[in-house]
Design an enzyme around this catalytic site. Sequence first.
Site, mmCIF file in Angstrom:
data_model
loop_
_atom_site.group_PDB
_atom_site.id
_atom_site.type_symbol
_atom_site.label_atom_id
_atom_site.label_comp_id
_atom_site.label_asym_id
_atom_site.label_seq_id
_atom_site.Cartn_x
_atom_site.Cartn_y
_atom_site.Cartn_z
ATOM 1 N N CYS A 73 -5.770 1.798 -1.882
ATOM 2 C CA CYS A 73 -4.770 0.771 -2.239
ATOM 3 C C CYS A 73 -5.034 -0.614 -1.673
ATOM 4 C CB CYS A 73 -3.379 1.159 -1.793
ATOM 5 S SG CYS A 73 -3.034 2.893 -1.745
ATOM 6 N N HIS A 134 1.882 -3.721 0.343
ATOM 7 C CA HIS A 134 0.741 -3.149 1.067
ATOM 8 C C HIS A 134 -0.322 -4.159 1.463
ATOM 9 C CE1 HIS A 134 -1.344 1.025 1.636
ATOM 10 N NE2 HIS A 134 -1.041 0.415 2.752
#
Length: 576
Positions: A73, A134
Site C-alpha cells: 500500500c 496511509h
Amino acid sequence: MRFYVIFLCTIIKLLIPSESLNFKPNIVIFLADDLGYGDVGVFGNNTVRTPNIDALASDGIKLTHHLAAASVCTPSRAALLTGRLPIRTGMFPDGRIVVNVFAANGVGLPTSEVTLAEIAKTADYKTALVGKWHLGLNKDYRGDMAFHPRNRGFDFYYGHILTNMKDWSNEGDRVLLSQRPNFYKEIGAVFCVGLLSLIFLVKVGLIGRGLCILLFLVMISPMVYLVFVFNNMARLNGLLYRDFELVEQPIHLETLSYRYTQESIKFLKERERDNHPFLMVVSWDHVHTALKTLKKFRGKSQHGRYGDAIEEMDSGIGDIMNALDKFGFGRNTMIYFTSDNGAHLEETGINGQSDGGSNAPFRGGKAHPAVDGGIRVPTVIRFPGVLPRGKVIEEPTQQMDMFSTIVRLIGGKVPKDRTIDGKDILPLLQFKENKSPHEFMFHYCGPHLQAVRYRPDKGKSVWKLVSELPDYKPGEDKCYGLACSCSTIIKQDPPLLYDLTSDPGERNPITYKSNPSLQKIVDKMTVAISEHKKTVGTPESRMTFFKLLWRPWFQPCCNFPSCSCSDSVYKDFVDS
Ligand SMILES: *[C@@H]1O[C@H](CO)[C@@H](O)[C@H](O)[C@H]1NC(C)=O
C-alpha cells in the site's frame, strides 16, 4: 497564402500530441485496497458480484495490463499521487516491515513531493479524499499534521488515516502475532532468564539492590512497550478523521464503507452549486482485513467475508455513480477504478481460513512485486464522450501514468524539476495511439530492482526479465508468515526471461543462452536497467524498521485518557 495557413495549422496540430478538452473535467478515483485481478466480474470472476465495476468497464475501457508501482500500500499510493517511483520519493520500505504500521511515528510522504491534489488545486479544482490515506500524519511533533491529507492538497478529508488491520475484528486476530506466533512465550522466556540472572548477581554480591532495580527497569521497558503495542493496535491505529478532527477511535469498521459512500455523496451534492470542477478520491478500506460490512452484506456472497467486502464496495461505487448522475456530473466526469496492489494470498484469519483474494491468472500476490500477481491490478476508466465505450487495452500501462494523464486533462502542470515516471496515456486511451508509451518499466521490492518489463517497438510480445523472486514455500506461490519480505529473496542468476503475452502466469522461463535474438532482447533490458539506475542514485528510505516504530509522544487520542470516541454524525444510524 491559404496554403501556408493550412500548412501551419497542420504543423501545430502535429506538435500538440492530441487536442486538449475544451472543458475542465471532474475526476473521480476509486481505489480499492488489496483487491486482486481475479476478484472482479469483468476480469474473469464468475462468482463474485461486481455489477457496478463491470458497468464502468462496459461504458468505458478495461485495462488488462495496468500496473501498480509497488506491491504494497504505502509505496503504491505514494506513486499514484506523485507520478514517481517510490525509490525516488523515499517511500520504499527497507527492512522487515513493508508498509507504515503506525499512525504515530513521524513517517509520511515528504512535503517536498508534489501531489496530484496539490496540482489540482492550482488548476482551480475542489479536492476531496474519502477513505484510507496511509501516507502519514504528523512529522515533527504531535499535532503538526504536516502529512495530513488536508495539508497535501485535499480541501476535504473524511477517513482512516492509516490502514485497516485484522486486529480490530474482535475475534482475537493480531497482525503482529501472525508474524511472531510465539511472541508471548519468547517474551516470557527472556523475562525469566533476565530476572534469574539479576537475582543471581545480587546473591553473589556482584551488584547492589539499587543497580538491580535499575537493570530490571531497563529490561522490562522494551517488553512493556511491545506487549502494549501488540494489544492496542486498534486503538493506536484505528483513527478516523473528519478534516483535522479525530472523530472516531477506534473505528467501527462495520459501518465504515457505508459512511465513505455517504461522505462522497455529500461532497458531490455540495458541488452542485459550485463553479469549481472537482477531484474526488474514494479510497476504500475494502478488501483489506478486517473484513467488516453492514449487516445487509454479511454472509451474502459466495466467498465468505472477503466476498462480502467486495460486494459492499461495489455497491458503494454504484451509489456514488448514481449520485454523480443525479447531480448532473455523469458526462463531464472521468472515473478511474483501480486497486493499490494484488490480493494478499498469505492473509489468513485466526481459524486458518483464507482472508485473501484471487490474482488469477497471474502468479503471486501482494508483497510479491517480481511477479505480476502483486502489481497487475483490475482497472477500468470511463469517460463518456471522450473515451470509447466497451473497449479493452492490453498494452502495459501503470498507475503513475494516471498522474500525468489527469494533470494534463485538468490543465495542471507536471513538475519539471524532478523525474516523473508516469506518462500521459490519453492518446492510448483514445485509441489515437496503439502502443504503450513505455519501452521499459521497472519493478522494485523496497530498494531492490527485481524485474524489468520491455515492450519493443514491433510485434506483440511484452518481455519481462526477473532477477529476484520471493522466497516461496515449496510448491506454492506464498511466502512463510504473513507476507513476503524484500530482505529474504531468491536471486536468479542468470535472470529469468518471460514472454508475458504468451505466458502471463510466468510459469515458463525461456532459455535464451544459445539464442542470439533472445540474447539481444536480454542485453537491451540489461542496458536499460543500468541506464535507469543512474537516474535513481542512492536513495534513502523513509521507511526503515526503526523509523516505522511506534512513538508514544506522537500518539493521537480523543477524550484523553480514554482515547475513545465515535463519529457523532452517524450516531443515529442503525445497521439493520
Ligand atoms: C472469484 O473471487 C473469489 C474471491 O477472491 C475467489 O475465491 C475465486 O477463486 C474467484 N474466481 C475466479 C474464477 O477467479
